[in-house]
Scaffold this motif. Structure first.
Motif, PDB file in Angstrom:
ATOM      1  N   GLU A  74      30.731 126.691 165.430  1.00 43.37           N
ATOM      2  CA  GLU A  74      31.144 127.141 164.100  1.00 43.37           C
ATOM      3  C   GLU A  74      29.994 127.067 163.110  1.00 43.37           C
ATOM      4  O   GLU A  74      29.934 127.853 162.152  1.00 43.37           O
ATOM      5  CB  GLU A  74      32.310 126.276 163.595  1.00 43.37           C
ATOM      6  N   TRP A  75      29.044 126.139 163.392  1.00 43.07           N
ATOM      7  CA  TRP A  75      27.988 125.879 162.397  1.00 43.07           C
ATOM      8  C   TRP A  75      26.657 125.528 163.057  1.00 43.07           C
ATOM      9  O   TRP A  75      25.611 125.899 162.553  1.00 43.07           O
ATOM     10  CB  TRP A  75      28.506 124.760 161.490  1.00 43.07           C
ATOM     11  N   LYS A  78      23.502 127.863 163.616  1.00 42.67           N
ATOM     12  CA  LYS A  78      22.978 128.626 162.480  1.00 42.67           C
ATOM     13  C   LYS A  78      21.559 128.152 162.166  1.00 42.67           C
ATOM     14  O   LYS A  78      21.226 126.979 162.398  1.00 42.67           O
ATOM     15  CB  LYS A  78      23.928 128.497 161.282  1.00 42.67           C
ATOM     16  N   HIS A 111      26.456 132.155 167.686  1.00 40.65           N
ATOM     17  CA  HIS A 111      26.768 132.563 166.292  1.00 40.65           C
ATOM     18  C   HIS A 111      25.933 131.728 165.319  1.00 40.65           C
ATOM     19  O   HIS A 111      26.062 130.496 165.343  1.00 40.65           O
ATOM     20  CB  HIS A 111      28.268 132.339 166.045  1.00 40.65           C
ATOM     21  N   TRP A 115      21.706 135.883 159.410  1.00 37.99           N
ATOM     22  CA  TRP A 115      22.799 135.834 158.422  1.00 37.99           C
ATOM     23  C   TRP A 115      22.227 135.460 157.063  1.00 37.99           C
ATOM     24  O   TRP A 115      21.333 134.612 156.993  1.00 37.99           O
ATOM     25  CB  TRP A 115      23.829 134.789 158.873  1.00 37.99           C
ATOM     26  N   ARG A 117      23.366 133.682 154.824  1.00 37.99           N
ATOM     27  CA  ARG A 117      23.637 132.289 154.449  1.00 37.99           C
ATOM     28  C   ARG A 117      23.003 131.358 155.476  1.00 37.99           C
ATOM     29  O   ARG A 117      22.645 131.777 156.570  1.00 37.99           O
ATOM     30  CB  ARG A 117      25.164 132.054 154.400  1.00 37.99           C
ATOM     31  N   ASN A 118      22.869 130.087 155.120  1.00 39.46           N
ATOM     32  CA  ASN A 118      22.285 129.076 156.018  1.00 39.46           C
ATOM     33  C   ASN A 118      20.903 129.458 156.536  1.00 39.46           C
ATOM     34  O   ASN A 118      20.560 129.161 157.688  1.00 39.46           O
ATOM     35  CB  ASN A 118      23.210 128.820 157.222  1.00 39.46           C
ATOM     36  N   ASN A 156      25.007 139.145 161.147  1.00 41.51           N
ATOM     37  CA  ASN A 156      26.305 138.786 160.572  1.00 41.51           C
ATOM     38  C   ASN A 156      26.354 139.181 159.097  1.00 41.51           C
ATOM     39  O   ASN A 156      25.433 138.858 158.341  1.00 41.51           O
ATOM     40  CB  ASN A 156      26.495 137.279 160.711  1.00 41.51           C
ATOM     41  N   GLU A 157      27.403 139.951 158.736  1.00 48.14           N
ATOM     42  CA  GLU A 157      27.714 140.231 157.317  1.00 48.14           C
ATOM     43  C   GLU A 157      26.574 140.911 156.567  1.00 48.14           C
ATOM     44  O   GLU A 157      26.175 140.488 155.476  1.00 48.14           O
ATOM     45  CB  GLU A 157      28.125 138.923 156.625  1.00 48.14           C
ATOM     46  N   GLN A 240      35.783 139.774 162.094  1.00 49.35           N
ATOM     47  CA  GLN A 240      36.104 138.361 161.870  1.00 49.35           C
ATOM     48  C   GLN A 240      37.611 138.126 161.737  1.00 49.35           C
ATOM     49  O   GLN A 240      38.162 137.186 162.312  1.00 49.35           O
ATOM     50  CB  GLN A 240      35.367 137.841 160.639  1.00 49.35           C
ATOM     51  N   HIS A 242      39.629 137.173 159.066  1.00 45.23           N
ATOM     52  CA  HIS A 242      40.169 136.050 158.290  1.00 45.23           C
ATOM     53  C   HIS A 242      41.346 136.618 157.488  1.00 45.23           C
ATOM     54  O   HIS A 242      41.151 137.161 156.410  1.00 45.23           O
ATOM     55  CB  HIS A 242      39.091 135.474 157.374  1.00 45.23           C
ATOM     56  N   GLU A 273      36.805 135.695 164.480  1.00 43.57           N
ATOM     57  CA  GLU A 273      37.006 134.505 163.633  1.00 43.57           C
ATOM     58  C   GLU A 273      38.425 134.473 163.068  1.00 43.57           C
ATOM     59  O   GLU A 273      38.644 134.131 161.905  1.00 43.57           O
ATOM     60  CB  GLU A 273      35.981 134.509 162.478  1.00 43.57           C
ATOM     61  N   TRP A 315      39.057 131.022 164.569  1.00 43.75           N
ATOM     62  CA  TRP A 315      38.003 130.244 163.921  1.00 43.75           C
ATOM     63  C   TRP A 315      38.411 128.786 163.837  1.00 43.75           C
ATOM     64  O   TRP A 315      38.696 128.220 162.780  1.00 43.75           O
ATOM     65  CB  TRP A 315      37.656 130.843 162.551  1.00 43.75           C
ATOM     66  N   TRP A 323      38.009 125.149 158.448  1.00 42.60           N
ATOM     67  CA  TRP A 323      37.138 125.204 157.260  1.00 42.60           C
ATOM     68  C   TRP A 323      37.965 125.426 155.996  1.00 42.60           C
ATOM     69  O   TRP A 323      37.551 125.077 154.886  1.00 42.60           O
ATOM     70  CB  TRP A 323      36.117 126.353 157.432  1.00 42.60           C
TER      71      TRP A 323
HETATM   72  O1  G3I Z   1      27.860 118.717 159.442  1.00 41.76           O
HETATM   73  C1  G3I Z   1      26.988 118.754 158.325  1.00 41.76           C
HETATM   74  C2  G3I Z   1      26.703 117.384 157.884  1.00 41.76           C
HETATM   75  O2  G3I Z   1      25.953 116.698 158.882  1.00 41.76           O
HETATM   76  C3  G3I Z   1      25.890 117.466 156.622  1.00 41.76           C
HETATM   77  O3  G3I Z   1      25.704 116.194 156.144  1.00 41.76           O
HETATM   78  C4  G3I Z   1      26.717 118.297 155.599  1.00 41.76           C
HETATM   79  C5  G3I Z   1      25.950 118.385 154.299  1.00 41.76           C
HETATM   80  O4  G3I Z   1      25.153 119.520 154.267  1.00 41.76           O
HETATM   81  O5  G3I Z   1      26.913 119.606 156.091  1.00 41.76           O
HETATM   82  C6  G3I Z   1      27.718 119.564 157.239  1.00 41.76           C
HETATM   83  O6  G3I Z   1      27.760 120.799 157.673  1.00 41.76           O
HETATM   84  C7  G3I Z   1      28.717 121.672 157.097  1.00 41.76           C
HETATM   85  C8  G3I Z   1      29.278 122.460 158.283  1.00 41.76           C
HETATM   86  O7  G3I Z   1      30.111 123.525 157.796  1.00 41.76           O
HETATM   87  C9  G3I Z   1      30.065 121.609 159.242  1.00 41.76           C
HETATM   88  O8  G3I Z   1      31.256 121.293 158.740  1.00 41.76           O
HETATM   89  C10 G3I Z   1      27.939 122.612 156.180  1.00 41.76           C
HETATM   90  O9  G3I Z   1      27.542 121.900 155.017  1.00 41.76           O
HETATM   91  C11 G3I Z   1      28.875 123.746 155.749  1.00 41.76           C
HETATM   92  O10 G3I Z   1      28.128 124.711 155.027  1.00 41.76           O
HETATM   93  C12 G3I Z   1      29.390 124.439 157.018  1.00 41.76           C
HETATM   94  O11 G3I Z   1      30.276 125.428 156.564  1.00 41.76           O
HETATM   95  C13 G3I Z   1      30.453 126.473 157.545  1.00 41.76           C
HETATM   96  C14 G3I Z   1      30.150 127.812 156.848  1.00 41.76           C
HETATM   97  O12 G3I Z   1      30.457 128.901 157.749  1.00 41.76           O
HETATM   98  C15 G3I Z   1      28.679 127.913 156.484  1.00 41.76           C
HETATM   99  O13 G3I Z   1      27.919 127.932 157.641  1.00 41.76           O
HETATM  100  C16 G3I Z   1      31.917 126.430 157.958  1.00 41.76           C
HETATM  101  O14 G3I Z   1      32.164 125.250 158.711  1.00 41.76           O
HETATM  102  C17 G3I Z   1      32.230 127.642 158.828  1.00 41.76           C
HETATM  103  O15 G3I Z   1      33.622 127.696 159.089  1.00 41.76           O
HETATM  104  C18 G3I Z   1      31.833 128.928 158.091  1.00 41.76           C
HETATM  105  O16 G3I Z   1      32.057 130.015 158.979  1.00 41.76           O
HETATM  106  C19 G3I Z   1      31.791 131.321 158.474  1.00 41.76           C
HETATM  107  C20 G3I Z   1      31.209 132.136 159.623  1.00 41.76           C
HETATM  108  O17 G3I Z   1      30.046 131.543 160.093  1.00 41.76           O
HETATM  109  C21 G3I Z   1      30.945 133.558 159.176  1.00 41.76           C
HETATM  110  N1  G3I Z   1      32.146 134.157 158.605  1.00 41.76           N
HETATM  111  C22 G3I Z   1      32.828 133.399 157.554  1.00 41.76           C
HETATM  112  C23 G3I Z   1      33.108 131.982 158.048  1.00 41.76           C
HETATM  113  C24 G3I Z   1      33.829 131.190 156.955  1.00 41.76           C
HETATM  114  O18 G3I Z   1      33.017 131.024 155.821  1.00 41.76           O
END
Ligand code: G3I
Length: 367
Positions: A74-75, A78, A111, A115, A117-118, A156-157, A240, A242, A273, A315, A323
């Motif tokens: 999921e993350w 990236k 995945h 992208w 983001r990230n 992505n996106e 995706q 959602h 997703e 997702w 999320w």
């Molecule tokens: O696990 C880390 C942690 O170790 C760290 O301390 C903390 C602070 O930065 O971050 C934690 O990671 C978070 C991660 O999710 C795990 O939970 C990230 O901050 C957070 O940004 C990340 O969010 C993810 C988001 O994409 C951004 O990458 C969501 O889980 C995930 O569901 C979401 O998924 C996206 C798809 O990739 C693309 N389509 C939309 C979908 C929903 O936004």
């Protein structure tokens, strides 16, 4: 015959009671027929997004092994999670997901390689400094490192009609640095590194009869046509999905026509997703779960009728990790946890699980 009850009403009453009973029966299905096994009976796959840490919890890992045959980080795959510091690529946690899959006979969808983001801060700077190769290097390093991954969300996106470009592309560090061909370049880099992997363009916001989603459907088809006519090595499209329950209209016929446009470009389709937001639904769990199951079933029945659709990924698998309960923009106003996924936070099957199982059962068999 009761004077007020017509024959049709009796049949309907009977029918609905039967449907209710069937759904209840489905919920009590024997343990081993997980969603993936049911999907496979019609040549489809089922998968779920996961993070490495929850996989160490036995109830969750058991549920993943029982229901999924594909998992998606999921993350942790990236760019921002892999290479926070330039040149110091950390594959540890994402590798754990790949090892889990290997140990349990599951496959992994990668995945997402490119992208908006990230992106690590140093890479945004490098792109702004016209260091064109950083994107290709990242794509090739990822694909080379994860040789077992046979299915990648390469880009992505990348479309955003509200950014007012004639090509409907999203303004991003990649577009600014490399121009519109960054998309083609990403796919060519992935293909060069892994000739046999399925390469996917992934995006969101196509499901509903609203202007933004119609514009996004058109923008996506235009992009895919451009990629195909310029021989970019793309194999499939990830939708995706959602989903939301805000009273937006889902028109199965309009969506089927959209899916056919993609299929006519000789591209496969993956629902990548799937989850369904319940922010606007009443607090009652029974009512919420019933509405979410019906909406999910209606969506998947329309989608799986298109033979180019080869699989469905949710997702997440359990409400415990969604999320939607950690994203401030997606939380329920009443503060109650959302219930957007097939299993509840105790890994129990919900009506949504049965709706997905039903849709897989009713899907035309893939040749
Ligand atoms: O696990 C880390 C942690 O170790 C760290 O301390 C903390 C602070 O930065 O971050 C934690 O990671 C978070 C991660 O999710 C795990 O939970 C990230 O901050 C957070 O940004 C990340 O969010 C993810 C988001 O994409 C951004 O990458 C969501 O889980 C995930 O569901 C979401 O998924 C996206 C798809 O990739 C693309 N389509 C939309 C979908 C929903 O936004």
């Amino acid at each position: 015959m009761h004077p007020f009850v017509t024959r049709r009403q009796v049949l309907l009453g009977g029918g609905l009671a039967l449907l209710g009973a069937q759904r209840a029966a489905l919920a009590l299905e024997s343990d081993d027929s997980g969603l993936a096994r049911i999907a496979r009976t019609n040549g489809l796959f089922y998968g779920a997004a996961v993070n490495s840490a929850p996989l160490t919890a036995s109830d969750f890992s058991k549920a993943v092994i029982r229901d999924a045959d594909v998992i998606v980080p999921e993350w942790e795959m990236k760019w921002g999670a892999i290479e926070k510091v330039r040149g110091d690529r950390q594959y540890g946690t994402s590798q754990r997901i790949v090892h889990f899959a290997k140990a349990h006979g599951l496959s992994v969808r990668g995945h997402a390689l490119v992208w908006h983001r990230n992106i690590p801060a140093w890479a945004v700077e490098a792109l702004n400094n016209k260091e064109y190769a950083v994107m290709q290097r990242h794509v090739r390093s990822m694909v080379a490192n994860f040789g077992a991954v046979r299915d990648w969300d390469v880009v992505n996106e990348a479309i955003e009609p509200t950014h007012d470009r004639s090509d409907n592309l999203r303004r991003s560090p990649f577009l600014t640095a490399l121009g519109p061909d960054y998309i083609g370049e990403a796919f060519r880099s992935a293909r060069a590194e892994s000739p046999g992997a399925r390469l996917v363009y992934n995006d969101f916001g196509f499901e509903y009869e609203i202007d933004t989603h119609r514009a996004r459907r058109r923008a996506l088809i235009r992009l895919l046509e451009r990629l195909k006519t310029t021989s970019v090595p793309i194999d499939a499209v990830g939708l995706q999905a959602h989903l939301v329950t805000r009273g937006l209209k889902f028109d199965p016929a309009a969506y089927a026509a959209f899916l056919k446009e993609i299929a006519d470009l000789d591209l496969k389709i993956i629902i990548t997703e799937l989850d369904i937001q319940d922010t606007d639904l009443p607090a009652s769990i029974g009512e919420r779960d019933r509405i979410l199951a019906d909406e999910t079933g209606r969506y998947l029945d329309a989608v799986l009728a298109q033979p180019a659709v080869i699989g469905v990924v949710t997702w997440g698998l359990s409400d415990r990790h969604t999320w939607l309960n950690s994203d401030p923009k997606a939380k329920r106003p009443d503060g109650l946890p959302s219930r957007p996924l097939p299993l509840d936070d105790r890994m129990e099957r919900k009506p949504m699980w049965s709706a997905i199982a039903n849709a897989f059962r009713n899907a035309p068999e893939r040749s």
